[in-house]
Design a protein around this motif. Structure first.
Motif, PDB file in Angstrom:
ATOM      1  N   GLU A  22      -6.431  10.527 -12.427  1.00  0.00           N
ATOM      2  CA  GLU A  22      -6.372   9.101 -12.063  1.00  0.00           C
ATOM      3  C   GLU A  22      -7.757   8.471 -12.061  1.00  0.00           C
ATOM      4  O   GLU A  22      -7.922   7.305 -12.411  1.00  0.00           O
ATOM      5  CB  GLU A  22      -5.768   8.931 -10.664  1.00  0.00           C
ATOM      6  N   GLN A  23      -8.747   9.258 -11.649  1.00  0.00           N
ATOM      7  CA  GLN A  23     -10.120   8.762 -11.567  1.00  0.00           C
ATOM      8  C   GLN A  23     -10.852   8.820 -12.905  1.00  0.00           C
ATOM      9  O   GLN A  23     -12.006   8.410 -13.004  1.00  0.00           O
ATOM     10  CB  GLN A  23     -10.910   9.564 -10.518  1.00  0.00           C
ATOM     11  N   GLY A  24     -10.207   9.330 -13.939  1.00  0.00           N
ATOM     12  CA  GLY A  24     -10.818   9.408 -15.261  1.00  0.00           C
ATOM     13  C   GLY A  24     -11.714  10.612 -15.463  1.00  0.00           C
ATOM     14  O   GLY A  24     -12.463  10.663 -16.440  1.00  0.00           O
ATOM     15  N   LEU A  25     -11.654  11.585 -14.549  1.00  0.00           N
ATOM     16  CA  LEU A  25     -12.500  12.771 -14.657  1.00  0.00           C
ATOM     17  C   LEU A  25     -11.904  13.828 -15.580  1.00  0.00           C
ATOM     18  O   LEU A  25     -12.634  14.635 -16.150  1.00  0.00           O
ATOM     19  CB  LEU A  25     -12.744  13.368 -13.270  1.00  0.00           C
ATOM     20  N   LEU A  26     -10.609  13.839 -15.698  1.00  0.00           N
ATOM     21  CA  LEU A  26      -9.904  14.747 -16.610  1.00  0.00           C
ATOM     22  C   LEU A  26      -9.005  13.910 -17.513  1.00  0.00           C
ATOM     23  O   LEU A  26      -8.439  12.908 -17.053  1.00  0.00           O
ATOM     24  CB  LEU A  26      -9.039  15.755 -15.850  1.00  0.00           C
ATOM     25  N   ARG A  27      -8.864  14.344 -18.758  1.00  0.00           N
ATOM     26  CA  ARG A  27      -8.006  13.632 -19.699  1.00  0.00           C
ATOM     27  C   ARG A  27      -7.134  14.641 -20.448  1.00  0.00           C
ATOM     28  O   ARG A  27      -7.411  14.955 -21.614  1.00  0.00           O
ATOM     29  CB  ARG A  27      -8.855  12.827 -20.671  1.00  0.00           C
ATOM     30  N   PRO A  28      -6.098  15.136 -19.781  1.00  0.00           N
ATOM     31  CA  PRO A  28      -5.248  16.120 -20.453  1.00  0.00           C
ATOM     32  C   PRO A  28      -4.406  15.473 -21.552  1.00  0.00           C
ATOM     33  O   PRO A  28      -4.152  14.273 -21.536  1.00  0.00           O
ATOM     34  CB  PRO A  28      -4.349  16.630 -19.326  1.00  0.00           C
TER      35      PRO A  28
END
Length: 118
Positions: A22-28
């Motif tokens: 949600e915070q844009g730290l991971l983009r699976p």
């Protein structure tokens, strides 16, 4: 790998992984079914995120600094020169907060020490 496997391998909860996304730290990647699919690199990314969170950075700050961080066997180091100044400033703010808390504790110690039955 699916979210449960990443959570197990990285030592975090699935809820934390969803929050990082949600915070844009991971983009699976997403399968047509909607399931998240993670790669091996995401395990290391989560570990870097955890180190930066433990260093007192917010997720918004981590979003900005993560691309400029070198991970050398679990030891993070900034690659971008401007990042060092921002990290030093953040560290100084933490030092100021510690000083304020120590002064507060000293005041409480004085008050506690002033009790008649202390």
């Amino acid at each position: 790998m699916r979210i449960g496997e990443l959570a197990r391998r990285a030592g975090v909860t699935e809820r934390a992984l969803r929050y990082y996304e949600e915070q844009g730290l991971l983009r699976p990647e997403r399968r047509p079914s909607g399931y998240r699919v993670y790669g091996d690199a995401d395990v290391a990314a989560v570990r870097r995120i955890r180190v930066l969170l433990a260093a007192g950075l917010s997720t918004a700050q981590i979003t900005q600094v993560l691309p400029c961080m070198l991970d050398d066997d679990g030891v993070l180091a900034p690659l971008c020169p401007e990042l060092v100044d921002a990290l030093v400033e953040h560290r100084n703010k933490i030092g100021e907060a510690i000083d304020e808390l120590e002064a507060t504790r000293a005041n409480l110690d004085t008050i506690i020490g002033g009790r008649a039955d202390a």
